[in-house]
Scaffold this motif. Sequence first.
Motif, PDB file in Angstrom:
ATOM      1  N   LEU A  79      -2.018   7.487  -5.626  1.00 51.71           N
ATOM      2  CA  LEU A  79      -0.674   7.081  -6.027  1.00 51.71           C
ATOM      3  C   LEU A  79       0.080   6.438  -4.859  1.00 51.71           C
ATOM      4  O   LEU A  79       0.839   5.481  -5.047  1.00 51.71           O
ATOM      5  N   ALA A  80      -0.135   6.971  -3.647  1.00 50.12           N
ATOM      6  CA  ALA A  80       0.513   6.376  -2.473  1.00 50.12           C
ATOM      7  C   ALA A  80       0.001   4.959  -2.241  1.00 50.12           C
ATOM      8  O   ALA A  80       0.765   4.047  -1.913  1.00 50.12           O
ATOM      9  N   GLN A  81      -1.299   4.759  -2.431  1.00 52.41           N
ATOM     10  CA  GLN A  81      -1.865   3.424  -2.258  1.00 52.41           C
ATOM     11  C   GLN A  81      -1.367   2.464  -3.340  1.00 52.41           C
ATOM     12  O   GLN A  81      -1.125   1.288  -3.066  1.00 52.41           O
ATOM     13  N   LEU A  82      -1.205   2.969  -4.558  1.00 54.21           N
ATOM     14  CA  LEU A  82      -0.670   2.135  -5.629  1.00 54.21           C
ATOM     15  C   LEU A  82       0.756   1.694  -5.318  1.00 54.21           C
ATOM     16  O   LEU A  82       1.131   0.542  -5.545  1.00 54.21           O
ATOM     17  N   GLU A  83       1.559   2.616  -4.804  1.00 52.75           N
ATOM     18  CA  GLU A  83       2.941   2.273  -4.456  1.00 52.75           C
ATOM     19  C   GLU A  83       2.964   1.253  -3.318  1.00 52.75           C
ATOM     20  O   GLU A  83       3.751   0.302  -3.337  1.00 52.75           O
ATOM     21  N   SER A  84       2.093   1.451  -2.325  1.00 50.96           N
ATOM     22  CA  SER A  84       2.008   0.495  -1.228  1.00 50.96           C
ATOM     23  C   SER A  84       1.583  -0.884  -1.736  1.00 50.96           C
ATOM     24  O   SER A  84       2.124  -1.911  -1.314  1.00 50.96           O
ATOM     25  N   ALA A  85       0.611  -0.883  -2.667  1.00 47.57           N
ATOM     26  CA  ALA A  85       0.155  -2.153  -3.232  1.00 47.57           C
ATOM     27  C   ALA A  85       1.271  -2.838  -4.003  1.00 47.57           C
ATOM     28  O   ALA A  85       1.428  -4.070  -3.949  1.00 47.57           O
ATOM     29  N   ARG A  86       2.074  -2.071  -4.714  1.00 43.73           N
ATOM     30  CA  ARG A  86       3.195  -2.642  -5.461  1.00 43.73           C
ATOM     31  C   ARG A  86       4.200  -3.294  -4.519  1.00 43.73           C
ATOM     32  O   ARG A  86       4.670  -4.416  -4.743  1.00 43.73           O
TER      33      ARG A  86
END
Length: 321
Positions: A79-86
């Motif tokens: 989830l942290a990586q998804l937020e960073s990607a966003r």
Amino acid sequence: MGPGNRPLDLEWLEDFLALAESGNFSRAAQARNIAQPAFSRHIRALEEWVGVDLFDRSAHPAALTAAGRRFQPLLEETLAQLESARIKARAAHDQAAASLLFAATHVLSLTFFPQWLGGLESQLRLGPIQTISDSFHACEDLALQRRVQFVLCHGHPEVPGRLDEAEFPMLRLSDDVLLPVSAPLAGGGGAMHSLDAAEAAVPVLAYSEPSGLGRIMRARMRQVFGEGSSVPTLPQGVDIVFTAHHAALLKAMALEGRGVAWLPRSLIAAELKSGALVAAASAEWNVPVEIRLYRQRADMAPAAEALWTLVQERPPGSGGR
């Protein structure tokens, strides 16, 4: 159970973390602002997607199973990586919205850049433009970090910078010259501070380390700013009374009669014409410089490539001052 033909809803992942934190279905559902029956269905749907139970419902409060304990840190990381990607995707979108990204030194952003850009716009549809005005060293950093497509700056053939050393493609757009100037004497009659006529140390307004013009001056005027000599000697010496990396600030200080400053002719044309600034030395003290455009070595956006092609076709001095 199994994920074979069932899609994954990201809301289930947030629900899982809420329950793992509280251990209570009712409080977790309240924290997620959904009804408890729907919350429970989400947890069960996630377990079906994973293929194993993630919570031991017989425990009070509800506890993670061995599978759930293994799943939790991996999920938090995902989830942290998804937020960073966003965030990065939005930043890339915002940057792409500006089809041309320039870094320009302070003095050229005020003098040369607007008129030069206007000349290009008469021949090419440029679209949105983002320009960062900063010191020469900061502009080099932006190019080396690939945060801009172009750098507009002064340069000298015998004083290579970091972009030259990194073999960034470069075009000479025009020529300029650093002129030693001073405020005039009251009532006229010459310069208030003169390199040619002074018997005592001459007050000098100097460029600081981040300045590209300062780097050129230190290399070409070693008898003033360091050891060595490539132009006439100055037996009486100098007294550096003020230092800045903004040529416009040195200009303001020179206008106040504070000393001699080597300023780009492109910056002081009006003051020379009006007599507000006058030559403080003979022409042999002048330092010729180039106005340069550097570009990224890799392929750029179509608009940037079109601009570079157009600039390549224009003879030096055909735009700007």
